[in-house]
Write a protein that holds these residues in place. Structure first.
Motif, mmCIF file in Angstrom:
data_model
loop_
_atom_site.group_PDB
_atom_site.id
_atom_site.type_symbol
_atom_site.label_atom_id
_atom_site.label_comp_id
_atom_site.label_asym_id
_atom_site.label_seq_id
_atom_site.Cartn_x
_atom_site.Cartn_y
_atom_site.Cartn_z
ATOM 1 N N LEU A 176 -2.792 0.047 8.816
ATOM 2 C CA LEU A 176 -3.707 -0.300 9.907
ATOM 3 C C LEU A 176 -4.596 -1.469 9.517
ATOM 4 O O LEU A 176 -4.790 -2.420 10.302
ATOM 5 C CB LEU A 176 -4.557 0.923 10.267
ATOM 6 N N SER A 177 -5.134 -1.441 8.303
ATOM 7 C CA SER A 177 -5.999 -2.521 7.839
ATOM 8 C C SER A 177 -5.231 -3.841 7.749
ATOM 9 O O SER A 177 -5.724 -4.893 8.174
ATOM 10 C CB SER A 177 -6.592 -2.150 6.480
ATOM 11 N N LEU A 178 -4.008 -3.826 7.212
ATOM 12 C CA LEU A 178 -3.216 -5.048 7.071
ATOM 13 C C LEU A 178 -2.842 -5.630 8.420
ATOM 14 O O LEU A 178 -2.940 -6.857 8.648
ATOM 15 C CB LEU A 178 -1.952 -4.749 6.256
ATOM 16 N N ARG A 179 -2.413 -4.790 9.347
ATOM 17 C CA ARG A 179 -2.003 -5.287 10.670
ATOM 18 C C ARG A 179 -3.188 -5.878 11.434
ATOM 19 O O ARG A 179 -3.065 -6.896 12.111
ATOM 20 C CB ARG A 179 -1.365 -4.154 11.479
ATOM 21 N N LEU A 180 -4.345 -5.231 11.330
ATOM 22 C CA LEU A 180 -5.530 -5.740 12.023
ATOM 23 C C LEU A 180 -6.030 -7.028 11.374
ATOM 24 O O LEU A 180 -6.529 -7.928 12.069
ATOM 25 C CB LEU A 180 -6.623 -4.678 12.032
ATOM 26 N N THR A 181 -5.910 -7.142 10.065
ATOM 27 C CA THR A 181 -6.281 -8.388 9.381
ATOM 28 C C THR A 181 -5.377 -9.530 9.809
ATOM 29 O O THR A 181 -5.835 -10.656 10.056
ATOM 30 C CB THR A 181 -6.198 -8.194 7.854
ATOM 31 N N ALA A 257 -13.327 -5.603 18.174
ATOM 32 C CA ALA A 257 -13.198 -6.680 19.159
ATOM 33 C C ALA A 257 -12.119 -6.350 20.181
ATOM 34 O O ALA A 257 -12.270 -6.628 21.381
ATOM 35 C CB ALA A 257 -12.876 -7.991 18.453
ATOM 36 N N LEU A 258 -11.028 -5.748 19.728
ATOM 37 C CA LEU A 258 -9.916 -5.411 20.624
ATOM 38 C C LEU A 258 -10.085 -4.051 21.296
ATOM 39 O O LEU A 258 -9.387 -3.750 22.260
ATOM 40 C CB LEU A 258 -8.601 -5.420 19.835
ATOM 41 N N ASN A 524 -3.163 3.900 21.051
ATOM 42 C CA ASN A 524 -3.353 2.531 20.584
ATOM 43 C C ASN A 524 -2.104 2.038 19.856
ATOM 44 O O ASN A 524 -1.515 2.756 19.044
ATOM 45 C CB ASN A 524 -4.578 2.474 19.669
ATOM 46 N N ASP A 525 -1.701 0.793 20.135
ATOM 47 C CA ASP A 525 -0.472 0.248 19.537
ATOM 48 C C ASP A 525 -0.545 0.202 18.017
ATOM 49 O O ASP A 525 0.447 0.488 17.330
ATOM 50 C CB ASP A 525 -0.200 -1.157 20.087
ATOM 51 N N PHE A 526 -1.692 -0.181 17.486
ATOM 52 C CA PHE A 526 -1.824 -0.259 16.023
ATOM 53 C C PHE A 526 -1.712 1.130 15.389
ATOM 54 O O PHE A 526 -1.089 1.297 14.330
ATOM 55 C CB PHE A 526 -3.154 -0.906 15.635
ATOM 56 N N ILE A 532 0.198 6.750 12.282
ATOM 57 C CA ILE A 532 -0.942 7.575 11.886
ATOM 58 C C ILE A 532 -0.835 8.971 12.482
ATOM 59 O O ILE A 532 -1.230 9.954 11.847
ATOM 60 C CB ILE A 532 -2.267 6.884 12.289
ATOM 61 N N LEU A 533 -0.227 9.078 13.639
ATOM 62 C CA LEU A 533 -0.021 10.397 14.243
ATOM 63 C C LEU A 533 0.862 11.257 13.351
ATOM 64 O O LEU A 533 0.628 12.446 13.163
ATOM 65 C CB LEU A 533 0.628 10.257 15.623
ATOM 66 N N ASP A 534 1.888 10.632 12.736
ATOM 67 C CA ASP A 534 2.804 11.381 11.872
ATOM 68 C C ASP A 534 2.124 11.814 10.578
ATOM 69 O O ASP A 534 2.418 12.865 10.029
ATOM 70 C CB ASP A 534 4.029 10.525 11.517
#
Length: 536
Positions: A176-181, A257-258, A524-526, A532-534
């Motif tokens: 999650l952190s990498l994709r948002l970055t 922001a998103l 949420n797509d991210f 994260i659900l899994d």
């Protein structure tokens, strides 16, 4: 069985059939005189009374071929002790065995002695090798001591594995952190100013309720903010100040922001964006983060050099908790600098990132702190040993002369995680200087004054500046105690997953996790793309 009366009425015979013909069991002879019917009647009556006993004897005779003893002998063995009042020998045997166990209790077990793998193997060896009672007791003791050692080692291994799981970052949260970055660098919407320029004046407006959150966990931050806003009666009066480190800043900014949380206002700042946070102002924290000895203490081998035979699993668990790497993170110490980081604010509520808000917190701003700085829940008035029965003696080493001289072991502790800070009163104190001073002393003493990260120096620095608030505002221990009362959880304003079993980790308690996951936006797509659900 047959009853035979002679024609002369002078004898009566009771006989039983067997493989060898008839056996006379009882024969009664009568004197050679006239017998009256009354006498005969009484005789028959007596015989009728004896018939049940005769039946038992007959059954025993029938079974005589099966038993190795004669019928009357077996009957005597079985009924004799009861009829004669004799006591069963089993009690004496137990006492004898206790005596043998005491004799072998302190005997040294030779190295390399071959022990049976299980109790059934022990019984088998006992039969084949004709063990006496002493040998059996000795082998049983050796097997039990071996089993105890294996269970103990297994428990310590479990605690170590749990410590590593609690200290690591789950793959899904790292994703999650990498994709948002990445989104921050490629999407202009992810880089938009937070908050919008027209709301900037509200960041220092004391008519609003200001919350401060210091974290590098984007998912946890989203739950804290979302739960606070959804539980608030006046969400349009909320301002969140989120502080994160440099490596997480872009991802944290992208998320809020998103995913706007209007009507509340959110500000995201990195520690690198605060002009006040210089090496000159925080020299002790710089030393804590970079000192090799300190880093080895928190990141090194936690078993090397430890005498596991001289400690209990519970004490070992406490030591592991005290050596969590988060305790040397500057994000964990930033709370002591809130008055300097937010010079225009008068009052704030500080939240840890492992809490969930379940009730409107607006009344906190109405609490009269009686001139004190820190409104906090005391943790010395509960019944459980893990969380709500803490005094200074639980945090400090009172064998150290400085600790013994300056602190009271029975003084009540209080909790970080949800605190109402009066910043105006704080600025009139020397809390920060006291905090720095004691950190330096603990570094000089090679961390022998206290074990657990940021709370012990805060307990000293805020001494005399704490106002107790009602425990219903802040329920602790959801990361420690599997048997947490669910009804109490539902009633608490703030629930705190302090401890290793964080709700975003696989080691989190399943029945307590839903109180946290209900605020995760799984659509949420991210969140979906990082599975994260899994993972939770």
């Amino acid at each position: 069985m047959q009853l035979h009366i002679s024609r002369s009425m002078r004898s009566i015979t009771i006989s039983s059939s067997s493989s060898n013909g008839f056996i006379d069991l009882m024969k009664i002879k009568v004197a050679a005189r006239h017998i009256s019917y009354r006498t005969l009647f009484h005789s028959i009556l007596i015989l009728a009374f004896l018939l049940p006993f005769v039946f038992i004897l007959t059954a025993l005779v029938t079974l005589e071929g099966v038993n190795k003893c004669s019928s009357f002998d077996c009957l005597g063995r079985r009924l004799g002790p009861r009829l004669l009042g004799r006591v069963d020998d089993s009690g004496r045997l137990v006492k004898d065995f206790y005596k043998i166990l005491n004799q072998v209790k302190n005997e040294e077990i030779p190295d390399g002695v071959k022990l049976p793998a299980s109790f059934s193997h022990l019984v088998s060896e006992m039969k084949s090798n004709q063990y006496d009672a002493r040998t059996f007791a000795f082998m049983l003791r050796a097997m039990m001591e071996k089993l105890e050692r294996e269970i103990r080692e297994s428990k310590f291994s479990e605690l170590m594995n749990k410590h590593f799981a609690a200290s690591s970052i789950p793959k899904s949260i790292h994703c999650l952190s990498l994709r948002l970055t990445d989104e921050y660098s490629s999407n202009a919407h992810a880089r938009k100013q937070l908050p919008s320029p027209e709301f900037l004046p509200l960041l220092s407006d004391n008519s609003y309720h200001h919350f401060v959150l210091s974290t590098d966990n984007i998912l946890a931050a989203s739950v804290v903010v979302t739960s606070t806003i959804q539980s608030s009666l006046k969400p349009d009066n909320i301002v969140f100040h989120i502080i994160t480190d440099k490596k997480t800043y872009a991802g944290m900014h992208s998320w809020f922001a998103l995913n706007p949380v209007s009507p509340a206002i959110v500000e995201v700042k990195g520690v690198h964006q605060f002009d006040w946070l210089t090496r000159e102002n925080v020299p002790v924290l710089e030393a804590v983060e970079n000192h090799n000895g300190i880093r080895n203490y928190y990141h090194g081998n936690h078993i090397a050099g430890a005498n596991l035979s001289d400690t209990t699993p519970r004490r070992f668990a406490s030591k592991l908790q005290a050596r969590s790497p988060k305790y040397i993170s500057i994000l964990n110490h930033l709370r002591i600098y809130i008055p300097e980081l937010f010079p225009n604010l008068d009052k704030v509520v500080f939240l840890d990132d492992d809490v969930v808000i379940q009730r409107d917190l607006s009344p906190l701003w109405e609490i009269d702190l009686k001139g004190k700085v820190n409104g906090a829940v005391e943790t010395c008035k509960g019944e459980d040993e893990w969380v709500m029965s803490k005094h200074f003696k639980n945090y400090f080493n009172f064998s150290h002369p400085l600790i013994e001289k300056n602190l009271d072991p029975d003084e009540c502790a209080w909790a970080y995680g949800m605190n109402i800070f009066d910043l105006r009163a704080w600025r009139k104190t020397n809390i920060r200087e006291t905090y720095h001073s004691w950190l330096k002393e603990n570094l000089k003493s090679n961390l022998t004054m206290w074990k657990l990260g940021t709370l012990p120096p805060a307990l000293i620095a805020f001494k005399g500046h704490v106002h107790p608030i009602d425990p219903s505002w802040h329920m602790l221990g959801l990361g420690y105690q599997n048997k947490t009362n669910i009804e109490s959880v539902k009633k608490a304003a703030v629930i705190h997953y302090n401890g290793q079993a964080k709700p975003w980790l696989e080691i989190g308690f399943e029945h307590l996790r839903p109180f946290w996951t209900k605020y995760v936006n799984y659509s949420n797509d991210f969140i979906r793309n990082c599975h994260i659900l899994d993972s939770v």
